[in-house]
Design an enzyme around this catalytic site. Sequence first.
Site, short mmCIF file in Angstrom:
data_model
loop_
_atom_site.label_atom_id
_atom_site.label_comp_id
_atom_site.label_asym_id
_atom_site.label_seq_id
_atom_site.Cartn_x
_atom_site.Cartn_y
_atom_site.Cartn_z
N ILE A 96 0.63 -0.79 -0.21
CA ILE A 96 0.29 -0.17 0.11
C ILE A 96 0.91 1.26 -0.25
CG2 ILE A 96 0.03 -0.43 2.23
CD1 ILE A 96 -2.78 1.25 2.40
N SER A 97 0.85 2.61 -1.62
CA SER A 97 1.65 3.20 -1.15
C SER A 97 1.78 3.82 0.33
CB SER A 97 1.21 3.94 -2.46
OG SER A 97 1.13 2.95 -3.83
N GLN A 98 2.63 4.85 0.03
CA GLN A 98 2.92 5.42 1.34
C GLN A 98 2.05 6.86 1.10
OE1 GLN A 98 6.72 7.21 0.43
NE2 GLN A 98 6.52 9.10 1.72
#
Lengths: 787, 253
Positions: B103-105
């Site tokens: 899950i992206s930053q």
Amino acid sequence: MALVLISAALIGFQLEQMQLLAMIQWHHFAYLVISVALLGFGASGTCIALFRPFLLRNLDWLLPVLLFVCALLMACALPFSKGMIETFDIFFVVVEPVQSISLLLSQAIYLLVFFFGALPIGLVFIAHSHRINSLYSANLVGSGLGGVGAVFFMGFLWPLDLPAVTAFLPWAAGCLVATEVRRILVCSTGLLSLVGIVVLLVQPQQTRFSEYKDIRRILDIPGAAIVAAQPDPQGQVHLVRAPTLRYAPGLSLTYTKEIPEVSGVVLINGDWFGVVNDAPPRFYQATTTALPYAISMRERVLLLQAGTGAEITLAQEKGATTITAVEPHQKAARLSWSGFGLNSPFTNQEHQQEYVFVQPRTWLARNQTKYDLITLPVVGRFGGGSGVMALQEQYLLTKEAITEMWHSLSVKGVLQISTWVDTPSRNTLRLAATIREVLEEQGVNPALHTVALRSWNLVTFIVKRSKLTSGEIEQVRVFCNDLQFDPILLPGLQTEERQRYHTIADPDFFSNLDMLSSPSLRQILYAGYAYDIQPTSDGRPFFSQFLRWQSLPDLTRLFGERSVSFLELGYLVVLVSFLQATVAAIVLILLPLLHVGRPGDRRLQGWAVLYFGALGLGYMFFEIMLIYKLTLFFGHPLYAAAAGISSLLIFSGVGSRLSSWVSSQGVGLAPIALVAGILLLLYSRILSPILSWAMVGSAVWKSIVFLLVITPPGIIMGMPFPLGLAQLAGQSKRQAAWAWGINGCSSVVSAGLATIVAVEFGFSVVLVMAGCAYVLAAVAALLKSQP
Amino acid sequence: MNAGIDLLNVLKSRAVTVAFLWAVAAVVFTLIAEISPCRSEPANGFEQERRHMVTTQLRERGVEDVATLRAMATVPRHLFVPDSLQRSAYADTPLPIGHGQTISQPYIVAYMTAMLALEPHHKVLEIGTGSGYQAAVLAELTDHVYTMEIIPELATSADNRLKAAGYTSVQLRQGDGYNGWPSAAPFDAVIVTAAAEFIPPPLLKQLREGGRMIIPVGSPFFVQHLMLVEKKNDEITTRSLMPVRFVPFRRKE
């Protein structure tokens, strides 16, 4: 015999661990293994110093027990540590100290292997110090054989199975020295060890690659599976079938046709090697790599590091009459075709086509053919490598390599090199700088011979042997307009042409690129840019090493501590492991020795600290430098490590054997160390030219030349240590223990330090430092002879 | 005499060794305790953490789009990460969600969303659903969110998470993103959350004239720059965007 066996096992195990770490993580961890091995040796010396009376008193039963324990640990090391190695996250190493500790703990078991292996060796040396020359000789010869044997077995045994097989050597050594077989401890340890080895040998070992490895990404695709795998000293080869995987690097955004799914992907040590296609894909003509064919006919084509030969399709389509594909990894290339029932990647048999399995640099040096097109694989990793390849020697991208390619071009011939776009720019600027400097050295104006164009993610450079004609320049423009690529280097280029389709983030990129055209401005850019973008050379071939220490605080401040991908990690990992090894060497080797007195007092004369410290530094500096230099010569780091370590140790063993005779002739320590120092200083000037000259020959010829080159320093460098140790042991065994410890400590420090010096200043400086270390040892020996 | 001194030295060193081992054990246990995931959740539903994230990670770094900031402040990110990582859900970092995906930053999610310049009536296609978090953020801005995930297990869990969090309007399909979603095309925006070496021609075809596509470039854990693709007048142009603008450091002469 037992000494030969345990010595062979320890070096073999060391090479196996280097191979395993390169497979699970990356190549730069190889130097960590060398440090850990030396640390184990040093710690064993300290242990002998502290507990010598007890150890020597119980030598009869202790020797086999230690060897059996070493064998068991060797077999168990991987199952115990692989979890930590697999989960070690290189990208968090800077911001999470736990990662560094995880790395350290994973190495603890290996430290124990080397500790328990080195302890019996040291004990035998001390117990039979009157025969130190022959024993040291057996130790070194055994080590040499271990290196050769490990590479041999890597050709057909899986890396995960090798440690358990190697563990039989110390076990056999234990059996050979087990004279008191009735003692329960000896028998039970031997039996337990054997059971452990056999159990681990029959139990299949499995490991996971780092999640940053390409193979992990591909295997996550539904339906993806490994369909073939083969062990190889150059790295484990996998053929993966991955439905839905498509590959079209540098593809124009104007291309609207179907991109076919690839039949398979070949990987070496989990890293991308190439794709295999069922039918030749048609999209290559819509990529930046089609430019050379767009401006002229290319009859003789040379594909360097051709991989699976996927780009042969384009050359065939464009009517090349002679295609030569050069690929060093024979097993991987062959697997890519045989896995799909093919004998070669050439589907069109009308023209002259050949696949050659040699190092590209060797081919360039040997072959006198002139080519119309020479191509290289894409430089860097898509999205940026973040430094994971920082310590990988890339001899195809040095100034010397580009110069050789320049001379292999026909009059109308072109060299084509592409690089993935990285932001901030590193690969592109270094590549542009390399081309500029090489062409200037050839006495031509680079601006009139060079074209570069850019897609959204790829920059392709074209270097033409003769000046670009106005017709060719126009054809470049047409090619760019048709496929919506931007020319970024082209004679007569207008500013607005450079970003017509693809706008870049860094507004200074073009001014930086233009600064490279002027030698004086170039130097200002080199000095002021946040990354090191100077061209690399054969003496410092680390193309992917961009880190500049002085920029680190600014980069950290700008991107935040978690934006480590901008910090070029590979080199940082070496620094972290170097610091860890240095601290560990002091804690495990030197501090415990304070127990037997401080160096410099009457128990240990001052000269010995300097003498044995300098010997450790000098020897390891030469050994590490040799591994680096031989990578180009033999074509792979593992071959280089095996050849370098083995030959050096074998000849040092011979030197050790001869040292007593030399000593009996009245030759002192100082002259021997001085000769070694002068020889290494001489080698800093002549070694590179000799290896370059010999590189054109066959493998046999290269091996003969190499052996002739390595013999003199190998033999002479094997003499100072046993002679010094024998003299010291004659006075006091405690002093000998200190000498052993200091030598071990300086060896541990120098293994990492040599890598750092090589990256910063080049191999020749490492060699000069090795020579100076021996001269220092000679000075120390002179101090000894003073009243 | 020597033997006596040696014995004394051995005993001393044993005492030192025992003390040293205890110290090592203490350090190891402390570290294990430190790195072990927290099992207990804060009782506040993470509102405070989310507000803090929006202020310190997004606003202060230049994300100004009000709609995006509101969406980021609304979507419960902790519901889209594995249970064991909920405590770190609002940290300034990508997190693993299994199957080698992340899950992206938060900053990257917000930056990509803002760059799409979505209107409530826009139709958006996401390639690479992952945990479903990005789709949820998009669903705060438009009711026409289509998302595709190639890994079946991730597609199922993301569907469950989106429904559990109340994002029922999101259309999710398990399949290969290369082909896009022809039946729902054209799209005003396409967001590709998994980096690729090339942009699939079908996705460009399904992008509406004047539409925007955004692609991250870099490893899954560390996006290095983003690529904005625009389709105008039969020309496809790209613009490289850096989440943090790079300024070369020039030394003083």
